[in-house]
Design an enzyme around this catalytic site. Structure first.
Site, PDB file in Angstrom:
ATOM      1  N   GLU A  35       0.822  -1.206   0.000  1.00  9.09           N
ATOM      2  CA  GLU A  35       0.000   0.000   0.000  1.00  9.09           C
ATOM      3  C   GLU A  35       0.859   1.260   0.000  1.00  9.09           C
ATOM      4  O   GLU A  35       0.567   2.230  -0.696  1.00  9.09           O
ATOM      5  CB  GLU A  35      -0.928  -0.003   1.222  1.00  9.09           C
ATOM      6  CG  GLU A  35      -2.095  -0.951   1.120  1.00  9.09           C
ATOM      7  CD  GLU A  35      -3.057  -0.581   0.013  1.00  9.09           C
ATOM      8  OE1 GLU A  35      -3.392   0.625  -0.112  1.00  9.09           O
ATOM      9  OE2 GLU A  35      -3.466  -1.476  -0.740  1.00  9.09           O
ATOM     10  N   CYS A 190     -11.620   2.102 -15.179  1.00  3.26           N
ATOM     11  CA  CYS A 190     -11.994   3.493 -14.908  1.00  3.26           C
ATOM     12  C   CYS A 190     -10.735   4.340 -14.766  1.00  3.26           C
ATOM     13  O   CYS A 190     -10.470   4.973 -13.738  1.00  3.26           O
ATOM     14  CB  CYS A 190     -12.847   3.558 -13.640  1.00  3.26           C
ATOM     15  SG  CYS A 190     -13.716   5.132 -13.417  1.00  3.26           S
ATOM     16  N   CYS A 197     -15.642   2.245 -20.510  1.00  2.30           N
ATOM     17  CA  CYS A 197     -16.974   2.199 -19.911  1.00  2.30           C
ATOM     18  C   CYS A 197     -17.791   1.006 -20.391  1.00  2.30           C
ATOM     19  O   CYS A 197     -18.613   0.467 -19.636  1.00  2.30           O
ATOM     20  CB  CYS A 197     -17.722   3.494 -20.212  1.00  2.30           C
ATOM     21  SG  CYS A 197     -16.955   4.969 -19.483  1.00  2.30           S
ATOM     22  N   CYS A 200     -17.294  -1.859 -18.125  1.00  2.00           N
ATOM     23  CA  CYS A 200     -17.420  -1.582 -16.689  1.00  2.00           C
ATOM     24  C   CYS A 200     -18.686  -2.209 -16.118  1.00  2.00           C
ATOM     25  O   CYS A 200     -19.786  -2.024 -16.669  1.00  2.00           O
ATOM     26  CB  CYS A 200     -17.422  -0.079 -16.446  1.00  2.00           C
ATOM     27  SG  CYS A 200     -17.618   0.369 -14.699  1.00  2.00           S
ATOM     28  N   CYS A 206     -23.785   4.604 -13.713  1.00  2.00           N
ATOM     29  CA  CYS A 206     -22.731   5.622 -13.606  1.00  2.00           C
ATOM     30  C   CYS A 206     -23.218   6.967 -14.128  1.00  2.00           C
ATOM     31  O   CYS A 206     -23.598   7.093 -15.297  1.00  2.00           O
ATOM     32  CB  CYS A 206     -21.497   5.171 -14.377  1.00  2.00           C
ATOM     33  SG  CYS A 206     -20.141   6.370 -14.343  1.00  2.00           S
TER      34      CYS A 206
END
Length: 343
Positions: A35, A190, A197, A200, A206
């Site tokens: 991370e 994204c 899209c 997605c 969205c």
């Protein structure tokens, strides 16, 4: 489970990334390290750094006990070196106060150096399956587009709203997979420009897709002129091919790293070089620009070949003559390492 999480997890089961090196095993130390490395850096870049880092320092206790130069050398090239120092400092606190483990309590975990709300949530969600939301750059992009939220995500009011939505959408079940899924969606579909899209799983609901706003959301950060600073870097090389390195002070960029001596202009460069070694001639090398987040650094390298070390340098903890092998074991800024490799 809410429809957003249901659709996202169904997509993840078929398309999500499940073979990243920090997922096997997916323990708290490896999740934390990944991370922190992934802040400001893409997965493809991080993977070899992560593998090299855990090979050298496989446990939190190893990191806590390591020499700082070893840690910075392993980090060299990732940039934002403050992250590496925070990692080691947090590891040392864990050894002293938490039995050598990252705490499972959110408040104790987020109190450690370099661990903010999102990083703490990611550790607890992915390593322990606890229900905590995350809000890294990828997640901000997914949520601002999906919900049609205007305003730069870094602004406090916008970020507060995004946290509310991130928490509400995080499910109680399969939270580790959900956390990875929403990061994967932002990293693979994204994306900033030309989002995919049509592929997605959230396209049907969205707002940005519906209203043709994918190129406008997230809203851009208010523009600010980035200044340029100039510096002359001195490459003092002796007859054995060793180069004189200087440890930088505790303040500013590259703090505590080994770098090249610097001067503000060529006249000062000569005076500085003469104070460090016996020199005869100088050769100007091609200049280059290194871009930081808040300014651009124009570097003019000057090579002083066949330099002879002053004896006092051997007794100076802030300077050392190093060959290529010795430099590899030190934390050097990426542009300095590249400059010396190309020399």
């Amino acid at each position: 489970m809410n429809p957003f999480a249901t659709a996202l997890l169904a997509w993840f089961d078929e398309h999500g990334r499940k073979d990243l090196p920090w997922q096997h095993p997916r323990d708290a130390y490896r999740v934390w390290l990944s991370e922190v490395m992934l802040q400001q850096t893409q997965v493809v870049t991080v993977i070899p750094y992560f593998q090299r880092f855990v090979a050298a320092l496989p446990t939190l206790r190893d990191l806590a006990a390591a020499d700082e130069d070893t840690v910075l050398a392993l980090w060299s090239g990732l940039g934002y070196y403050r992250r590496a120092r925070f990692l080691q400092r947090a590891a040392q606190i864990c050894v002293a106060q938490h039995d050598g483990e990252l705490p499972r309590d959110f408040d104790a975990l987020s109190a450690l150096p370099g661990i903010g709300r999102s990083t703490a949530g990611a550790i607890l969600a992915q390593a322990h399956g606890l229900r905590f939301a995350i809000l890294d750059g990828n997640v901000k992009r997914v949520l601002t587009r999906h919900l049609g939220i205007h305003g730069h995500p870094g602004q406090s009011a916008v970020e507060k709203l995004l946290w509310q939505h991130a928490d509400a959408l995080t499910p109680a079940d399969r939270v580790a997979d959900y956390t990875q899924a929403i990061m994967d969606l932002g990293a693979t579909l994204c994306v900033r420009t030309r989002p995919q899209c049509d592929a997605c799983p959230l396209a049907a609901t969205c707002v940005a897709k519906r209203d043709g706003l994918t190129s406008q959301l997230p809203s851009a950060k208010p523009s600010k002129r980035v200044p340029t600073r100039d510096t002359v870097m001195l490459i003092l090389r002796d007859a054995q091919g060793r180069v004189l390195l200087e440890r930088r002070g505790p303040q500013g960029v590259w703090s505590g790293l080994w770098s090249l001596p610097e001067a503000s202009n060529h006249d000062e460069a000569w005076r500085t070089a003469q104070s460090l070694a016996q020199i005869d001639d100088a050769q100007s090398l091609p200049s280059f620009v290194h871009v930081f987040s808040h300014y651009r650094l124009k570097v003019e390298p000057v090579l002083f070949d066949e330099a002879t070390a002053h004896r006092r340098i051997a007794d100076n903890a802030g300077h050392r003559w190093c060959d290529a092998g010795e430099r590899a074991a030190l934390g050097l800024p990426a542009p300095v390492r590249s400059l010396l490799q190309d020399l």
